[in-house]
Motif scaffolding. Structure first.
Motif, mmCIF file in Angstrom:
data_model
loop_
_atom_site.group_PDB
_atom_site.id
_atom_site.type_symbol
_atom_site.label_atom_id
_atom_site.label_comp_id
_atom_site.label_asym_id
_atom_site.label_seq_id
_atom_site.Cartn_x
_atom_site.Cartn_y
_atom_site.Cartn_z
ATOM 1 N N ALA A 31 -16.418 26.543 8.922
ATOM 2 C CA ALA A 31 -17.364 27.321 7.915
ATOM 3 C C ALA A 31 -18.375 26.369 7.274
ATOM 4 O O ALA A 31 -17.997 25.258 7.375
ATOM 5 C CB ALA A 31 -16.439 27.754 6.886
ATOM 6 N N PRO A 32 -19.449 26.781 6.877
ATOM 7 C CA PRO A 32 -20.409 25.727 6.172
ATOM 8 C C PRO A 32 -19.597 24.854 5.155
ATOM 9 O O PRO A 32 -18.909 25.448 4.404
ATOM 10 C CB PRO A 32 -21.353 26.824 5.532
ATOM 11 C CG PRO A 32 -21.250 28.074 6.323
ATOM 12 C CD PRO A 32 -19.800 27.986 6.571
ATOM 13 N N GLY A 33 -19.908 23.614 5.221
ATOM 14 C CA GLY A 33 -19.359 22.762 4.487
ATOM 15 C C GLY A 33 -17.945 22.003 4.767
ATOM 16 O O GLY A 33 -17.475 21.037 4.297
ATOM 17 N N GLU A 34 -17.261 22.791 5.858
ATOM 18 C CA GLU A 34 -16.204 22.314 6.153
ATOM 19 C C GLU A 34 -16.235 21.006 7.087
ATOM 20 O O GLU A 34 -17.261 20.690 7.790
ATOM 21 C CB GLU A 34 -15.418 23.212 7.061
ATOM 22 C CG GLU A 34 -14.559 24.412 6.052
ATOM 23 C CD GLU A 34 -13.778 25.232 6.624
ATOM 24 O OE1 GLU A 34 -12.677 25.694 6.495
ATOM 25 O OE2 GLU A 34 -13.893 25.569 7.992
ATOM 26 N N GLY A 35 -15.455 20.255 7.327
ATOM 27 C CA GLY A 35 -15.100 18.756 8.120
ATOM 28 C C GLY A 35 -14.190 19.124 9.260
ATOM 29 O O GLY A 35 -13.297 20.109 9.190
ATOM 30 N N LEU A 36 -13.916 18.271 10.204
ATOM 31 C CA LEU A 36 -13.150 18.196 11.292
ATOM 32 C C LEU A 36 -12.455 16.906 11.270
ATOM 33 O O LEU A 36 -12.852 15.723 11.199
ATOM 34 C CB LEU A 36 -13.758 18.421 12.529
ATOM 35 C CG LEU A 36 -13.179 18.344 13.976
ATOM 36 C CD1 LEU A 36 -12.600 19.726 14.122
ATOM 37 C CD2 LEU A 36 -13.704 17.930 15.251
ATOM 38 N N ARG A 37 -11.264 17.079 11.214
ATOM 39 C CA ARG A 37 -10.105 15.897 11.076
ATOM 40 C C ARG A 37 -9.543 15.550 12.699
ATOM 41 O O ARG A 37 -8.924 16.644 12.953
ATOM 42 C CB ARG A 37 -9.315 15.950 10.254
ATOM 43 C CG ARG A 37 -8.415 14.530 10.022
ATOM 44 C CD ARG A 37 -7.497 14.501 8.849
ATOM 45 N NE ARG A 37 -7.168 15.714 8.318
ATOM 46 C CZ ARG A 37 -7.408 16.093 7.048
ATOM 47 N NH1 ARG A 37 -7.787 15.149 6.096
ATOM 48 N NH2 ARG A 37 -6.980 16.990 6.610
ATOM 49 N N LEU A 38 -10.173 14.423 13.049
ATOM 50 C CA LEU A 38 -9.512 14.289 14.572
ATOM 51 C C LEU A 38 -8.701 13.237 14.625
ATOM 52 O O LEU A 38 -8.837 12.168 14.225
ATOM 53 C CB LEU A 38 -10.743 14.088 15.543
ATOM 54 C CG LEU A 38 -10.746 13.797 16.914
ATOM 55 C CD1 LEU A 38 -10.394 15.053 17.679
ATOM 56 C CD2 LEU A 38 -11.939 13.197 17.487
ATOM 57 N N TYR A 39 -7.545 13.511 15.495
ATOM 58 C CA TYR A 39 -6.396 12.367 15.838
ATOM 59 C C TYR A 39 -6.729 12.093 17.161
ATOM 60 O O TYR A 39 -6.578 13.024 18.088
ATOM 61 C CB TYR A 39 -5.060 13.018 15.363
ATOM 62 C CG TYR A 39 -4.700 13.155 14.118
ATOM 63 C CD1 TYR A 39 -4.445 12.266 13.156
ATOM 64 C CD2 TYR A 39 -5.212 14.360 13.539
ATOM 65 C CE1 TYR A 39 -4.467 12.312 11.947
ATOM 66 C CE2 TYR A 39 -5.021 14.801 12.284
ATOM 67 C CZ TYR A 39 -4.668 13.759 11.155
ATOM 68 O OH TYR A 39 -4.526 14.085 9.867
ATOM 69 N N ALA A 40 -6.886 10.801 17.609
ATOM 70 C CA ALA A 40 -6.755 10.666 18.941
ATOM 71 C C ALA A 40 -5.996 9.083 19.114
ATOM 72 O O ALA A 40 -5.925 8.369 18.302
ATOM 73 C CB ALA A 40 -8.424 10.129 19.230
ATOM 74 N N PRO A 41 -6.004 9.103 20.402
ATOM 75 C CA PRO A 41 -5.019 7.630 20.754
ATOM 76 C C PRO A 41 -6.078 6.547 20.763
ATOM 77 O O PRO A 41 -5.607 5.280 21.301
ATOM 78 C CB PRO A 41 -4.392 8.000 22.022
ATOM 79 C CG PRO A 41 -5.193 8.867 22.692
ATOM 80 C CD PRO A 41 -5.998 9.825 21.532
ATOM 81 N N PHE A 42 -7.328 6.689 20.747
ATOM 82 C CA PHE A 42 -8.242 5.387 20.704
ATOM 83 C C PHE A 42 -9.417 5.664 19.848
ATOM 84 O O PHE A 42 -9.705 7.022 19.377
ATOM 85 C CB PHE A 42 -8.723 5.242 22.108
ATOM 86 C CG PHE A 42 -9.349 6.358 22.941
ATOM 87 C CD1 PHE A 42 -10.797 6.560 22.641
ATOM 88 C CD2 PHE A 42 -8.539 7.265 23.626
ATOM 89 C CE1 PHE A 42 -11.236 7.770 23.123
ATOM 90 C CE2 PHE A 42 -9.189 8.436 24.126
ATOM 91 C CZ PHE A 42 -10.377 8.749 23.872
ATOM 92 N N LYS A 43 -10.363 4.852 19.488
ATOM 93 C CA LYS A 43 -11.432 5.295 18.759
ATOM 94 C C LYS A 43 -12.486 5.798 19.597
ATOM 95 O O LYS A 43 -12.984 5.284 20.454
ATOM 96 C CB LYS A 43 -11.868 3.724 18.064
ATOM 97 C CG LYS A 43 -12.918 3.928 17.021
ATOM 98 C CD LYS A 43 -13.189 2.698 16.712
ATOM 99 C CE LYS A 43 -14.454 2.541 15.528
ATOM 100 N NZ LYS A 43 -14.777 1.234 15.046
#
Length: 169
Positions: A31-43
């Motif tokens: 939605a507008p203004g929301e962000g995404l938090r990503l979890y990954a095994p590398f940068k």
């Protein structure tokens, strides 16, 4: 305060999968203004430019075991100055492609080199269509830098990526 949608691509990558389409699908659900938090095994450094081109700044934090948490937040400053996305609704009047390239059998960076070279030969407003074996994430930044617009996506069967680029008018 930014609300975040969490996406954990670690299981996808451990299984040998490609998480880019999952990340982009999650991005489309924000939605507008929301962000995404990503979890990954590398940068995921290449993803930073892709997300910046879509109007997101990032903050990164290394977790235990060398894994990463990346928070992508709407960057209002970049959204104000960003060019409209090529696949924006209402932008349907592109001419038929003047050039067709089949780059599916080429290894990187050959597809990018061929596409950029072909674009140099086109007049403003003309289009190029290319077939690729993967999404050309590194090409997107260069296209934006040169002022070109693009549309693209995988075929429904995920066999290959179709890209259409319009030369800066």
């Amino acid at each position: 305060m930014t609300a975040f949608l969490d996406v954990d691509v670690r299981p996808i990558l451990r299984a040998g999968g490609e998480p880019f389409s999952v990340i982009m699908a999650a991005l489309a659900r924000l939605a507008p203004g929301e962000g995404l938090r990503l979890y990954a095994p590398f940068k995921p450094v290449p993803l930073f430019d892709v997300m910046a081109s879509k109007g997101f700044a990032h903050r990164e934090a290394e977790l235990e075991g060398g894994e990463w948490e990346i928070r992508f937040m709407p960057d209002n400053a970049s959204l104000e100055t960003a060019e409209p996305a090529a696949d924006a609704p209402g932008d349907e009047n592109w001419p038929e492609p003047s050039v067709h390239l089949d780059n599916r059998d080429l290894d990187p960076p050959e597809p990018m080199v061929r596409i950029l070279a072909a674009l140099e030969q086109l007049a403003p407003g003309q289009t190029l269509h290319a077939l690729l074996s993967r999404e050309p994430v590194f090409l997107f930044r260069e296209l934006s830098r040169r002022g070109h617009q693009w549309r693209g996506g995988f075929t429904p069967q995920k066999e290959f990526y179709q890209l259409t680029v319009r030369v800066q008018a």
